[in-house]
Design a protein around this motif. Structure first.
Motif, PDB file in Angstrom:
ATOM      1  N   ILE A  56     -60.416 -35.624 -35.292  1.00 42.78           N
ATOM      2  CA  ILE A  56     -61.067 -34.322 -35.090  1.00 42.78           C
ATOM      3  C   ILE A  56     -60.831 -33.810 -33.670  1.00 42.78           C
ATOM      4  N   LEU A  57     -60.764 -34.748 -32.720  1.00 42.75           N
ATOM      5  CA  LEU A  57     -60.530 -34.392 -31.311  1.00 42.75           C
ATOM      6  C   LEU A  57     -59.048 -34.320 -30.965  1.00 42.75           C
ATOM      7  N   ASN A  58     -58.201 -34.253 -31.985  1.00 42.70           N
ATOM      8  CA  ASN A  58     -56.747 -34.153 -31.812  1.00 42.70           C
ATOM      9  C   ASN A  58     -56.153 -35.402 -31.162  1.00 42.70           C
ATOM     10  N   ASN A  59     -56.741 -36.566 -31.502  1.00 40.05           N
ATOM     11  CA  ASN A  59     -56.244 -37.854 -31.009  1.00 40.05           C
ATOM     12  C   ASN A  59     -55.986 -37.820 -29.497  1.00 40.05           C
ATOM     13  N   PRO A  60     -57.039 -37.665 -28.716  1.00 35.79           N
ATOM     14  CA  PRO A  60     -56.871 -37.539 -27.261  1.00 35.79           C
ATOM     15  C   PRO A  60     -56.485 -38.871 -26.622  1.00 35.79           C
ATOM     16  N   SER A  61     -55.896 -38.804 -25.440  1.00 38.96           N
ATOM     17  CA  SER A  61     -55.720 -40.005 -24.626  1.00 38.96           C
ATOM     18  C   SER A  61     -57.094 -40.440 -24.132  1.00 38.96           C
ATOM     19  N   ALA A  62     -57.179 -41.648 -23.579  1.00 38.09           N
ATOM     20  CA  ALA A  62     -58.457 -42.116 -23.021  1.00 38.09           C
ATOM     21  C   ALA A  62     -58.919 -41.196 -21.903  1.00 38.09           C
ATOM     22  N   GLU A  63     -57.975 -40.730 -21.084  1.00 36.85           N
ATOM     23  CA  GLU A  63     -58.328 -39.851 -19.969  1.00 36.85           C
ATOM     24  C   GLU A  63     -58.855 -38.505 -20.461  1.00 36.85           C
ATOM     25  N   LYS A  64     -58.254 -37.979 -21.528  1.00 33.95           N
ATOM     26  CA  LYS A  64     -58.740 -36.725 -22.108  1.00 33.95           C
ATOM     27  C   LYS A  64     -60.118 -36.916 -22.728  1.00 33.95           C
ATOM     28  N   LEU A  65     -60.331 -38.057 -23.382  1.00 39.77           N
ATOM     29  CA  LEU A  65     -61.637 -38.337 -23.991  1.00 39.77           C
ATOM     30  C   LEU A  65     -62.726 -38.432 -22.928  1.00 39.77           C
ATOM     31  N   MET A  66     -62.404 -39.002 -21.781  1.00 39.21           N
ATOM     32  CA  MET A  66     -63.356 -39.039 -20.666  1.00 39.21           C
ATOM     33  C   MET A  66     -63.793 -37.628 -20.281  1.00 39.21           C
ATOM     34  N   GLN A  67     -62.853 -36.720 -20.243  1.00 37.32           N
ATOM     35  CA  GLN A  67     -63.154 -35.340 -19.857  1.00 37.32           C
ATOM     36  C   GLN A  67     -63.977 -34.632 -20.928  1.00 37.32           C
TER      37      GLN A  67
END
Length: 448
Positions: free
Chosen positions: A359-370
């Protein structure tokens, strides 16, 4: 009392565990057993997967899984999956997202990605000698002898970024640390960091004991206490912020943009200086963050520990968010220390975690932190917005009303009537109870 002590509980199958629990703690009735078994998943393979997430599993504990839409983050539209049981959290996040949608949305950036771990040890000897030996001999050895462990992480662009000797003997007699800094890329990295630290410990102990730099007394007064990662990651940080011209802070109530901006800033500054307020202020922030953390299969306890430690890093507990008014512009932001992963743990196992990341467009860990930082900022904005205008209870109790009605065992028809009665009225458990009792008495009279 002895009958309640059991040996080998973990070796029982799930049904046997429940039967024993029901007999010893459920009064022998079928009620407890029925509660525990009705939440089993009908898909046997999926239930087996859940059973193996933890130990002594006997049932599943469900949380509501909701969606907060319309988040404009760095010019892309997101919906945030949120797993939380508290009323009004998802609604508040969505309301904030809508408020900022036509004002530029949320802007985020990564301020750092370094994670930490330590070897904690005691050394009674010459500190300068230890430091010199560490720099000349030990540091290189620690890196070299852990290369097999770090190979895959280095291939992904991560690995050990630094190793330092830290003298803490002024705080605790004879206490020192080997401080390791790591980049774990898309994994949270706990197992990686702990494995490296334990290898560091083996190397450290062996090299220290065979060194001819230290005498026998120093060797006898050297002891490694433990090796463990730290959940405090002040150099692994995400920033999320919103800003707009003050004149654009128009709310749907009778308060001017100028008054809104001033009161909002004062509310944040109160949380910056007053720990009693900061605790509740930050708890609201974590409502948003934790719900995204849970939905994406990350460790919300580690995230909580890190955030609250950071809120205290100046020596006084303070707000995680900040606000400024400058050149007729309003700016509100959060700097959030947070360590997340999108590989390992439950991220590749739990079906809803996999769905959340999709659902979150498979973010990187760094993007998920943001994204998590945005969730916290949005939640805080919604809370302060309510506090300085209508008050927090109007929106929260409206969302909580359904829970009260359900606790009182209302029928569907009674629910509709009570919801209508309390559209504009003050909501409390006592008042809802009285209205429901009145309604039931009226209906009984009519039926006669």
């Amino acid at each position: 009392m002895k009958s309640k002590i059991i040996e080998g509980f973990s070796k029982l199958n799930k049904e046997e565990k429940i039967n024993w629990l029901t007999k010893q703690y459920g009064g022998g009735s079928e009620g407890l057993k029925n509660i525990l078994t009705q939440y089993w998943n009908h898909n046997a393979d999926l239930q087996k997967l859940h059973d193996e997430f933890a130990e002594n599993t006997i049932s599943n504990f469900y949380l509501p899984y909701g969606i907060a839409p319309n988040f404009l983050i760095n010019d892309d539209i997101y919906v945030l999956p949120m797993a939380i049981e508290e009323s009004s959290v998802v609604a508040a996040a969505a309301k904030s997202a809508k408020f900022w949608l036509n004002k530029g949305g949320f802007k985020t950036k990564l301020l750092g990605s370094t994670k930490l771990g330590h070897i904690h040890f005691m050394y009674k000897g010459d500190a300068s000698k230890l430091l010199q030996w560490f720099k000349i001999h030990l540091k290189e050895k620690l890196i070299k002898q852990s290369m097999d462990l770090t190979k895959n992480m280095r291939m992904r662009g991560g690995g050990i970024t630094n190793i330092e000797l830290v003298d803490k003997s002024n705080e605790l007699e004879n206490y020192y640390q080997i401080k390791g800094s790591f980049n774990t890329q898309d994994s949270m990295g706990a197992n990686f960091i702990n494995s490296c630290l334990e290898q560091f410990s083996i190397t450290f102990k062996a090299e220290f004991q065979k060194s001819n730099i230290f005498d026998e007394e120093e060797k006898n007064n050297f002891q490694i206490i433990m090796s463990i990662l730290s959940n405090y990651t002040p150099d692994c940080m995400a920033r999320a912020e919103v800003s707009c011209k003050i004149k654009d802070l128009r709310d749907d109530i009778s308060i001017s943009p100028e008054e809104f901006a001033w009161k909002f800033k004062q509310a944040v500054e109160i949380a910056e200086v007053e720990p009693y307020r900061a605790a509740t202020h930050n708890k609201g922030i974590m409502n948003g963050i934790d719900s995204v953390i849970l939905a994406t299969g990350n460790d919300f306890r580690a995230v909580e520990a890190c955030a609250h430690t950071y809120a205290s890093h100046t020596g006084k507990y303070t707000s995680l968010t900040h606000c400024e008014i400058k050149n007729d512009r309003f700016r509100f932001w959060i700097d959030l220390p947070i360590s997340l992963g999108i590989v390992g743990g439950l991220t590749n196992l739990h079906p809803l975690v996999i769905a959340s990341l999709q659902i979150l467009n498979n973010p990187s860990a760094e993007k998920l932190m943001q994204i998590a930082a945005v969730a916290g900022l949005a939640q805080n904005f919604a809370a302060i917005r309510s506090l300085i205008t209508t008050g927090i209870q109007k929106g929260h109790m409206k969302m909580h009303l359904t829970n009260i009605i359900n606790q009182l065992g209302a029928t569907e028809e009674e629910k509709k009537t009570i919801l209508d009665i309390f559209k504009e009225k003050t909501i409390s458990y006592h008042l809802v109870f009285e209205e429901l009792e009145r309604l039931r008495k009226e209906n009984n009279v009519k039926e006669r």
